[in-house]
Design a protein around this motif. Sequence first.
Motif, PDB file in Angstrom:
ATOM      1  N   ASN A 480       0.840  -1.190   0.000  1.00 12.71           N
ATOM      2  CA  ASN A 480       0.000   0.000   0.000  1.00 12.71           C
ATOM      3  C   ASN A 480       0.878   1.244   0.000  1.00 12.71           C
ATOM      4  O   ASN A 480       2.005   1.239   0.492  1.00 12.71           O
ATOM      5  CB  ASN A 480      -0.951  -0.002   1.195  1.00 12.71           C
ATOM      6  N   THR A 481       0.353   2.348  -0.551  1.00 14.55           N
ATOM      7  CA  THR A 481       1.159   3.570  -0.700  1.00 14.55           C
ATOM      8  C   THR A 481       0.990   4.549   0.452  1.00 14.55           C
ATOM      9  O   THR A 481       1.642   5.594   0.468  1.00 14.55           O
ATOM     10  CB  THR A 481       0.793   4.304  -2.007  1.00 14.55           C
ATOM     11  N   GLY A 482       0.097   4.223   1.390  1.00 22.01           N
ATOM     12  CA  GLY A 482      -0.123   5.142   2.502  1.00 22.01           C
ATOM     13  C   GLY A 482      -1.014   6.316   2.149  1.00 22.01           C
ATOM     14  O   GLY A 482      -0.962   7.350   2.816  1.00 22.01           O
ATOM     15  N   ASP A 530       0.584  13.481   4.168  1.00 20.33           N
ATOM     16  CA  ASP A 530      -0.588  13.095   3.371  1.00 20.33           C
ATOM     17  C   ASP A 530      -1.682  14.123   3.622  1.00 20.33           C
ATOM     18  O   ASP A 530      -2.594  13.913   4.423  1.00 20.33           O
ATOM     19  CB  ASP A 530      -1.065  11.694   3.771  1.00 20.33           C
ATOM     20  N   PRO A 531      -1.612  15.269   2.953  1.00 22.41           N
ATOM     21  CA  PRO A 531      -2.531  16.374   3.233  1.00 22.41           C
ATOM     22  C   PRO A 531      -3.976  16.041   2.869  1.00 22.41           C
ATOM     23  O   PRO A 531      -4.247  15.153   2.049  1.00 22.41           O
ATOM     24  CB  PRO A 531      -1.990  17.508   2.363  1.00 22.41           C
ATOM     25  N   ALA A 532      -4.904  16.754   3.483  1.00 18.04           N
ATOM     26  CA  ALA A 532      -6.328  16.567   3.198  1.00 18.04           C
ATOM     27  C   ALA A 532      -6.611  16.905   1.741  1.00 18.04           C
ATOM     28  O   ALA A 532      -6.275  17.991   1.263  1.00 18.04           O
ATOM     29  CB  ALA A 532      -7.166  17.441   4.129  1.00 18.04           C
ATOM     30  N   ASP A 533      -7.221  15.971   1.022  1.00 19.00           N
ATOM     31  CA  ASP A 533      -7.499  16.162  -0.402  1.00 19.00           C
ATOM     32  C   ASP A 533      -8.998  16.307  -0.635  1.00 19.00           C
ATOM     33  O   ASP A 533      -9.800  16.373   0.305  1.00 19.00           O
ATOM     34  CB  ASP A 533      -6.916  14.996  -1.209  1.00 19.00           C
ATOM     35  N   ASP A 534      -9.390  16.346  -1.906  1.00 21.55           N
ATOM     36  CA  ASP A 534     -10.800  16.538  -2.245  1.00 21.55           C
ATOM     37  C   ASP A 534     -11.668  15.364  -1.803  1.00 21.55           C
ATOM     38  O   ASP A 534     -12.828  15.547  -1.423  1.00 21.55           O
ATOM     39  CB  ASP A 534     -10.956  16.749  -3.752  1.00 21.55           C
ATOM     40  N   LYS A 641       9.392  17.541  -1.003  1.00 18.98           N
ATOM     41  CA  LYS A 641       9.361  18.592   0.007  1.00 18.98           C
ATOM     42  C   LYS A 641       9.674  19.928  -0.665  1.00 18.98           C
ATOM     43  O   LYS A 641      10.730  20.091  -1.294  1.00 18.98           O
ATOM     44  CB  LYS A 641      10.373  18.307   1.116  1.00 18.98           C
ATOM     45  N   VAL A 642       8.720  20.856  -0.565  1.00 19.14           N
ATOM     46  CA  VAL A 642       8.907  22.202  -1.121  1.00 19.14           C
ATOM     47  C   VAL A 642       9.127  23.157   0.039  1.00 19.14           C
ATOM     48  O   VAL A 642       8.302  23.237   0.964  1.00 19.14           O
ATOM     49  CB  VAL A 642       7.676  22.630  -1.948  1.00 19.14           C
ATOM     50  N   LYS A 643      10.276  23.903  -0.002  1.00 19.81           N
ATOM     51  CA  LYS A 643      10.637  24.793   1.093  1.00 19.81           C
ATOM     52  C   LYS A 643      10.691  26.236   0.612  1.00 19.81           C
ATOM     53  O   LYS A 643      11.181  26.527  -0.481  1.00 19.81           O
ATOM     54  CB  LYS A 643      12.011  24.424   1.657  1.00 19.81           C
ATOM     55  N   GLN A 644      10.165  27.129   1.452  1.00 19.29           N
ATOM     56  CA  GLN A 644      10.266  28.565   1.176  1.00 19.29           C
ATOM     57  C   GLN A 644      10.446  29.270   2.506  1.00 19.29           C
ATOM     58  O   GLN A 644       9.536  29.280   3.336  1.00 19.29           O
ATOM     59  CB  GLN A 644       9.021  29.071   0.453  1.00 19.29           C
ATOM     60  N   GLN A 645      11.649  29.831   2.712  1.00 20.45           N
ATOM     61  CA  GLN A 645      12.008  30.460   3.970  1.00 20.45           C
ATOM     62  C   GLN A 645      11.806  29.458   5.109  1.00 20.45           C
ATOM     63  O   GLN A 645      12.362  28.376   5.086  1.00 20.45           O
ATOM     64  CB  GLN A 645      11.209  31.756   4.154  1.00 20.45           C
ATOM     65  N   ALA A 646      10.997  29.795   6.114  1.00 20.42           N
ATOM     66  CA  ALA A 646      10.835  28.899   7.264  1.00 20.42           C
ATOM     67  C   ALA A 646       9.689  27.914   7.087  1.00 20.42           C
ATOM     68  O   ALA A 646       9.401  27.116   7.969  1.00 20.42           O
ATOM     69  CB  ALA A 646      10.601  29.725   8.537  1.00 20.42           C
ATOM     70  N   LYS A 647       9.029  27.981   5.921  1.00 19.68           N
ATOM     71  CA  LYS A 647       7.872  27.126   5.705  1.00 19.68           C
ATOM     72  C   LYS A 647       8.223  25.991   4.752  1.00 19.68           C
ATOM     73  O   LYS A 647       9.059  26.151   3.865  1.00 19.68           O
ATOM     74  CB  LYS A 647       6.709  27.943   5.127  1.00 19.68           C
ATOM     75  N   GLU A 648       7.568  24.856   4.953  1.00 20.23           N
ATOM     76  CA  GLU A 648       7.767  23.741   4.041  1.00 20.23           C
ATOM     77  C   GLU A 648       6.498  22.903   3.954  1.00 20.23           C
ATOM     78  O   GLU A 648       5.707  22.841   4.886  1.00 20.23           O
ATOM     79  CB  GLU A 648       8.945  22.861   4.461  1.00 20.23           C
ATOM     80  N   ILE A 649       6.316  22.295   2.786  1.00 19.07           N
ATOM     81  CA  ILE A 649       5.163  21.446   2.525  1.00 19.07           C
ATOM     82  C   ILE A 649       5.662  20.166   1.886  1.00 19.07           C
ATOM     83  O   ILE A 649       6.546  20.194   1.025  1.00 19.07           O
ATOM     84  CB  ILE A 649       4.151  22.150   1.601  1.00 19.07           C
ATOM     85  N   THR A 650       5.102  19.031   2.315  1.00 20.76           N
ATOM     86  CA  THR A 650       5.508  17.734   1.767  1.00 20.76           C
ATOM     87  C   THR A 650       4.348  17.098   1.035  1.00 20.76           C
ATOM     88  O   THR A 650       3.215  17.045   1.541  1.00 20.76           O
ATOM     89  CB  THR A 650       5.982  16.789   2.888  1.00 20.76           C
ATOM     90  N   LYS A 651       4.626  16.642  -0.183  1.00 14.60           N
ATOM     91  CA  LYS A 651       3.635  15.937  -0.989  1.00 14.60           C
ATOM     92  C   LYS A 651       4.176  14.544  -1.313  1.00 14.60           C
ATOM     93  O   LYS A 651       5.388  14.368  -1.495  1.00 14.60           O
ATOM     94  CB  LYS A 651       3.355  16.685  -2.294  1.00 14.60           C
ATOM     95  N   LYS A 652       3.295  13.595  -1.438  1.00 13.71           N
ATOM     96  CA  LYS A 652       3.688  12.232  -1.785  1.00 13.71           C
ATOM     97  C   LYS A 652       3.417  11.992  -3.268  1.00 13.71           C
ATOM     98  O   LYS A 652       2.367  12.381  -3.796  1.00 13.71           O
ATOM     99  CB  LYS A 652       2.900  11.237  -0.946  1.00 13.71           C
ATOM    100  N   ILE A 653       4.365  11.359  -3.960  1.00 16.88           N
ATOM    101  CA  ILE A 653       4.155  11.004  -5.359  1.00 16.88           C
ATOM    102  C   ILE A 653       4.499   9.530  -5.567  1.00 16.88           C
ATOM    103  O   ILE A 653       5.237   8.931  -4.772  1.00 16.88           O
ATOM    104  CB  ILE A 653       5.000  11.871  -6.322  1.00 16.88           C
ATOM    105  N   ILE A 654       3.971   8.990  -6.638  1.00 20.73           N
ATOM    106  CA  ILE A 654       4.267   7.610  -7.038  1.00 20.73           C
ATOM    107  C   ILE A 654       4.976   7.652  -8.382  1.00 20.73           C
ATOM    108  O   ILE A 654       4.490   8.285  -9.322  1.00 20.73           O
ATOM    109  CB  ILE A 654       2.986   6.778  -7.143  1.00 20.73           C
ATOM    110  N   VAL A 655       6.133   7.011  -8.449  1.00 23.83           N
ATOM    111  CA  VAL A 655       6.887   6.913  -9.703  1.00 23.83           C
ATOM    112  C   VAL A 655       6.687   5.509 -10.260  1.00 23.83           C
ATOM    113  O   VAL A 655       6.898   4.516  -9.557  1.00 23.83           O
ATOM    114  CB  VAL A 655       8.383   7.212  -9.484  1.00 23.83           C
ATOM    115  N   ARG A 656       6.276   5.440 -11.514  1.00 20.00           N
ATOM    116  CA  ARG A 656       6.049   4.132 -12.149  1.00 20.00           C
ATOM    117  C   ARG A 656       7.131   3.829 -13.171  1.00 20.00           C
ATOM    118  O   ARG A 656       7.748   4.729 -13.709  1.00 20.00           O
ATOM    119  CB  ARG A 656       4.681   4.124 -12.836  1.00 20.00           C
TER     120      ARG A 656
END
Length: 656
Positions: A480-482, A530-534, A641-656
């Motif tokens: 499973n990908t989580g 794993d951020p809240a999605d639609d 992981k996208v970083k800008q100054q003191a803030k950062e956001i992490t997104k999960k991707i799947i590579v096939r």
Amino acid sequence: MTQKLLTFLTLFLTSFLFSQTVVINEIDADTPGSDTLEFIELKSFDAGGVALPNYSLDGYVLVFYNGANDWVYRTIDLDGFVTDINGIIHFGNSAVSPSPAATIPPNGIQNGPEVVAIYNGNATDFPIDTATIDLPNLIDAIAYSNNTTQPTSLMTSLGISVFMNENANGLKDTQSIQRKNDGSYEVKNSTPGVNNDGSGVVLNYITVSTAQPSYTEGDSFNIVFTTSQPVQNETLIMNFSLTNGNFSVGDFSGGLTVSIPVGQTTTQTAITLYDDSSDEGDEEALFQFATLPTGYVANNDNFIIRVYDINFATDPWGTPLNPTFGLCPPQIPTGYYDTLEGLSGVALKQELQNIINNGVRAQSYGDVWDILKDADRNPENNNQVWQIYTEGVKSKLDQQVGSSGSGFYQREHIWPQSRGGFSDGTSSFADGIDVWLPSNANDILAGHSDAHHIRAVDGDENNSRSNRDYGVDYNGPTGNTGSWHGDVARALFFMAVRYNGLDVVNGNPVDSTVGQMGDLATLLSWNTSDPADDFEMNRNNVIYDWQMNRNPFIDYPLLADYIFGANFGDTWSFSLSNESFTENSIKVYPNPTTDYVMIDGVEGTAKVEIYNLTGQKVVSKDFENQIRLDIDLASGVYFVKVKQQAKEITKKIIVR
């Protein structure tokens, strides 16, 4: 006529009518897997003990007793049923072969210690969940189990001494309890529908088959009929039906009468499923024979042919495996969260509890099925539900029935019932959205049916997860990908705020601990990765319509850090969630991908880093506003992981 004479005549007539008798001839209660091959077999005898063919069972009732409390748990009224040419009739699961005279749901015959009895009477004489015993009308009874434990209280009440252990030979999955000709019992390989000693008339069995168990509207397929012996004397004519619930004769074309000439063994008929151009949902055709000629027996009958509707609805957002953001707007009532502004610490948590308990409606556990069919619908086909953990779909028709597990979807409590103190806390009766009870923070039993922490789940995986903590203990099935990590974190955060006495803690508390769930550190991490999605936002909207409260950690995931995490004690302001650099504003796509990712939604200079599942950094690059990042990575799951100054956001991707 005197009362004494009336009594004598009644006893005389009763004795005459039932000098011919019916006995329990075989019972197979414990069968492989989720018990789909259970059956009970009866046999009719004349006064001399000779098998009585074609005997009417009018006036008899079969009663199943639960040895744990001596209550009736199932009855089969035998009016209208007739034994076959060998005096045999059996009832069981639809998968039993030859086909039973009437079906019992899978796992519908309890394994024991139990008692099954035949009475002269009707099913209404033996109400379910009562300890009703009618000794004057008892015809036959047997006590059994899959071990040596006996239902002693029931045996005493019924005055019986016969007890059999189906597992006496250690082969309970393949063997059954069988009556011998001398009236004693033995345990040996199951023989449904035939004499236990192999004697009697050999019947001609009819097997019905289709190439597949399921089809789609517009498909054509053949139903094939095969006899075990060549037809003799005259042409075999068979009538059958396919109608079932909403599936009617207007949904298909094809002949419902077939014949096999003398000397032959097989025939077939073609069925075409209509595409009616409307979304009626998936349906199930039910194959059922009409009465078969004497000497012929259905080897299988009453089986389902699944019909998938080709005209399903879709949603504009993605599945949890292919998430989208911002396509399902949050339907937050005006001012719903306004009172949180400027609060911190304990006061912030208390006000959040006040908000989600204000006017909340407790629905029944039965209603949860209807909630999940909407809240957990598959965005790519609304006739299906999306299953957490296994990250796949099932038709809404595959809802768990009774205790069925394998092959069905169930209702998964993210906060396990036993660890929440709300086991079986609400009614299993579905009474609809307009019937509810008021609730509050102390109403822990409402947690039993709180849809904010209940998800559609594969039955087998539900058993695997059991009541374990996430992260430190349970991480889903292999492969499973989580995609559900953040979902369960936010569900647990909601429960820990909604109900007094529940808390999320670090570590892995003993799984019998009531009121606590771990692993807080992992859950906080999952809430970010794993951020809240639609898909999750739609769940929030649907559940609000039923319960009149929302999960604030879906609407504002950052709140988790201010209630449970590193920002506890800091002042909350909605400006924290309205900045341009947010989970929803930063887009990483396509996902899944093969050789590149696009990063969009950044204003100004930023850095992107990609990590594999072991935490190793495999890509790092600075960019401004937007970037197409070419990648050459092995197939698998990665974190961007996208970083800008003191803030950062992490997104999960799947590579096939």
